[in-house]
Design a protein around this motif. Structure first.
Motif, PDB file in Angstrom:
ATOM      1  N   GLN A   1     -16.626   1.188   2.921  1.00 44.04           N
ATOM      2  CA  GLN A   1     -17.277   1.801   3.762  1.00 44.04           C
ATOM      3  C   GLN A   1     -18.936   1.663   3.348  1.00 44.04           C
ATOM      4  OE1 GLN A   1     -16.178   2.543   6.846  1.00 44.04           O
ATOM      5  NE2 GLN A   1     -13.667   2.212   6.332  1.00 44.04           N
ATOM      6  N   GLU A   2     -18.930   1.606   2.221  1.00 47.91           N
ATOM      7  CA  GLU A   2     -20.424   1.612   1.838  1.00 47.91           C
ATOM      8  C   GLU A   2     -21.182   0.446   1.975  1.00 47.91           C
ATOM      9  OE1 GLU A   2     -20.204   2.091  -2.531  1.00 47.91           O
ATOM     10  OE2 GLU A   2     -19.294   3.997  -2.593  1.00 47.91           O
TER      11      GLU A   2
ATOM     12  N   ASN B   1      -9.882  -6.781  -3.680  1.00 47.81           N
ATOM     13  CA  ASN B   1     -10.620  -5.648  -3.238  1.00 47.81           C
ATOM     14  C   ASN B   1      -9.600  -4.456  -3.873  1.00 47.81           C
ATOM     15  OD1 ASN B   1     -12.588  -4.093  -2.081  1.00 47.81           O
ATOM     16  ND2 ASN B   1     -11.352  -3.677  -0.149  1.00 47.81           N
TER      17      ASN B   1
ATOM     18  N   LEU C   1      -7.038   0.876  -4.404  1.00 44.81           N
ATOM     19  CA  LEU C   1      -8.020   0.269  -3.509  1.00 44.81           C
ATOM     20  C   LEU C   1      -9.488   0.782  -3.589  1.00 44.81           C
ATOM     21  CD1 LEU C   1      -7.893  -1.855  -0.989  1.00 44.81           C
ATOM     22  CD2 LEU C   1      -8.150   0.244   0.362  1.00 44.81           C
ATOM     23  N   LEU C   2     -10.325  -0.232  -3.435  1.00 42.52           N
ATOM     24  CA  LEU C   2     -11.848   0.156  -3.574  1.00 42.52           C
ATOM     25  C   LEU C   2     -12.147   0.135  -2.159  1.00 42.52           C
ATOM     26  CD1 LEU C   2     -12.794  -2.593  -6.182  1.00 42.52           C
ATOM     27  CD2 LEU C   2     -12.593  -0.075  -6.724  1.00 42.52           C
ATOM     28  N   PRO C   3     -13.218   1.147  -1.991  1.00 43.83           N
ATOM     29  CA  PRO C   3     -13.676   1.402  -0.552  1.00 43.83           C
ATOM     30  C   PRO C   3     -14.422   0.386  -0.129  1.00 43.83           C
ATOM     31  CG  PRO C   3     -14.601   2.985  -2.090  1.00 43.83           C
ATOM     32  CD  PRO C   3     -13.483   2.165  -2.951  1.00 43.83           C
TER      33      PRO C   3
ATOM     34  N   ASP D   1      -5.373   2.854   2.374  1.00 43.11           N
ATOM     35  CA  ASP D   1      -6.204   3.924   2.154  1.00 43.11           C
ATOM     36  C   ASP D   1      -7.070   3.926   1.068  1.00 43.11           C
ATOM     37  OD1 ASP D   1      -4.823   5.265   4.389  1.00 43.11           O
ATOM     38  OD2 ASP D   1      -3.188   6.017   3.042  1.00 43.11           O
ATOM     39  N   ASP D   2      -8.335   4.300   0.994  1.00 43.82           N
ATOM     40  CA  ASP D   2      -9.311   4.260   0.090  1.00 43.82           C
ATOM     41  C   ASP D   2      -8.821   4.776  -1.273  1.00 43.82           C
ATOM     42  OD1 ASP D   2     -10.853   2.775   1.588  1.00 43.82           O
ATOM     43  OD2 ASP D   2     -12.314   4.451   1.963  1.00 43.82           O
ATOM     44  N   TYR D   3      -8.848   4.263  -2.309  1.00 44.08           N
ATOM     45  CA  TYR D   3      -8.326   4.811  -3.572  1.00 44.08           C
ATOM     46  C   TYR D   3      -6.895   4.938  -3.585  1.00 44.08           C
ATOM     47  CZ  TYR D   3     -13.198   5.538  -4.234  1.00 44.08           C
ATOM     48  OH  TYR D   3     -14.796   5.532  -4.291  1.00 44.08           O
TER      49      TYR D   3
ATOM     50  N   CYS E   1       0.852  -1.175  -0.206  1.00 42.73           N
ATOM     51  CA  CYS E   1       0.001   0.018  -0.153  1.00 42.73           C
ATOM     52  C   CYS E   1       0.860   1.163  -0.012  1.00 42.73           C
ATOM     53  CB  CYS E   1      -1.018  -0.024   1.177  1.00 42.73           C
ATOM     54  SG  CYS E   1      -1.963  -1.501   1.149  1.00 42.73           S
TER      55      CYS E   1
ATOM     56  N   SER F   1     -10.340   0.124   6.237  1.00 45.39           N
ATOM     57  CA  SER F   1      -9.893  -0.023   4.724  1.00 45.39           C
ATOM     58  C   SER F   1      -8.772  -0.930   4.664  1.00 45.39           C
ATOM     59  CB  SER F   1      -9.627   1.266   3.998  1.00 45.39           C
ATOM     60  OG  SER F   1     -10.909   1.994   4.072  1.00 45.39           O
TER      61      SER F   1
END
Length: 252
Positions: free
Chosen positions: A228-229, A205, A224-226, A162-164, A126, A236
């Motif tokens: 949280q949805e 992911n 990275l795909l989030p 981290d997201d994205y 990451c 994450s």
């Protein structure tokens, strides 16, 4: 007249005696012959029995099945240390301190010679992180290998990202196409497979930039795909899984 009668009687007696003696002699000869025949047949039977008994051991030797020897499986040690050096490790006696982890069955020689693989042999996946940090436990579970997941065990490692954020190749190799999996709730996770001559991993992911072709260690693979949805409050992360479902922790 009397003299004639006496002669006739004497002749008759002599004839009777002769007949009796002849019959007795004939009977004696027949008995001797039968005894000889029986004796010969008895000898033949004895010889036949002896031949039969003497032949039986030889026949049993021929037809007797050979005893099957139990095969003992000897686990042979590798003939060279190549399996270890290709992992970035070094073969040494396990009594020495290893700045990492020991792996078995990777070195030649005795079983006490084991492969010392340093921690962090793979690149940080990451971007923006100094190390590969395993996701701790949150409201949705834990990210360590073999942690409980529903009714089963988690046969992968979750690494905090981290997201994205950009996800980099942990080692040099070739991309081998898309991969996907579903959890018990029906949620689908996509990713890509990366393999080399030594390693094979699936990274879930993430949204890969491409699915085939060579890559070098540290090259961006995607982002990275989030989560949280779908999972409020979850940390994450990406999911790193060895293709054979073994623990990748010693390399990260």
């Amino acid at each position: 007249m009397m003299t004639m009668l006496l002669r006739v009687c004497l002749i008759a007696v002599l004839l009777v005696c002769y007949v009796l003696l002849s019959c007795a002699s004939e009977h004696k000869k027949k008995k001797g012959t039968e005894f000889q025949i029986n004796d010969k047949n008895g000898n033949r039977n004895i010889k036949a029995k002896r031949n039969h008994t003497s032949a039986r051991p030889e026949r049993s030797k021929i037809t007797s099945p050979k005893k099957k020897l139990k095969k003992t499986e000897n686990k042979m040690a590798p003939k060279s240390d190549t399996s270890c050096t290709r992992l970035g490790g070094i073969c040494q006696p396990n009594r020495y301190i290893c700045q990492g982890h020991y792996l078995q069955d990777k070195c030649s020689g005795s079983k006490t010679r084991q492969c010392c693989v340093p921690d962090g042999a793979w690149n940080v996946l990451c971007a923006g992180h100094h190390n590969n940090r395993v996701r701790a436990c949150d409201v949705h579970g834990c990210g360590a290998f073999n942690s409980k997941r529903g009714k089963g065990l988690h046969k992968a490692v979750d690494l905090v990202c981290d997201d994205y954020g950009s996800v980099n190749a942990p080692f040099s190799g070739n991309l081998a196409g898309p991969v996907s999996r579903k959890d018990p709730a029906g949620n689908r996770y996509d990713g890509v497979k990366l393999l080399s001559d030594v390693h094979c991993v699936k990274i879930f992911n993430i949204r890969p930039y491409r699915y085939v072709g060579p890559v070098v260690q540290g090259e961006p693979l995607g982002y990275l795909l989030p989560l949280q949805e779908h999972f409020s409050g979850i940390t994450s992360h990406l999911q790193l899984q060895n293709c054979d479902s073994t623990d990748p922790s010693p390399f990260i």
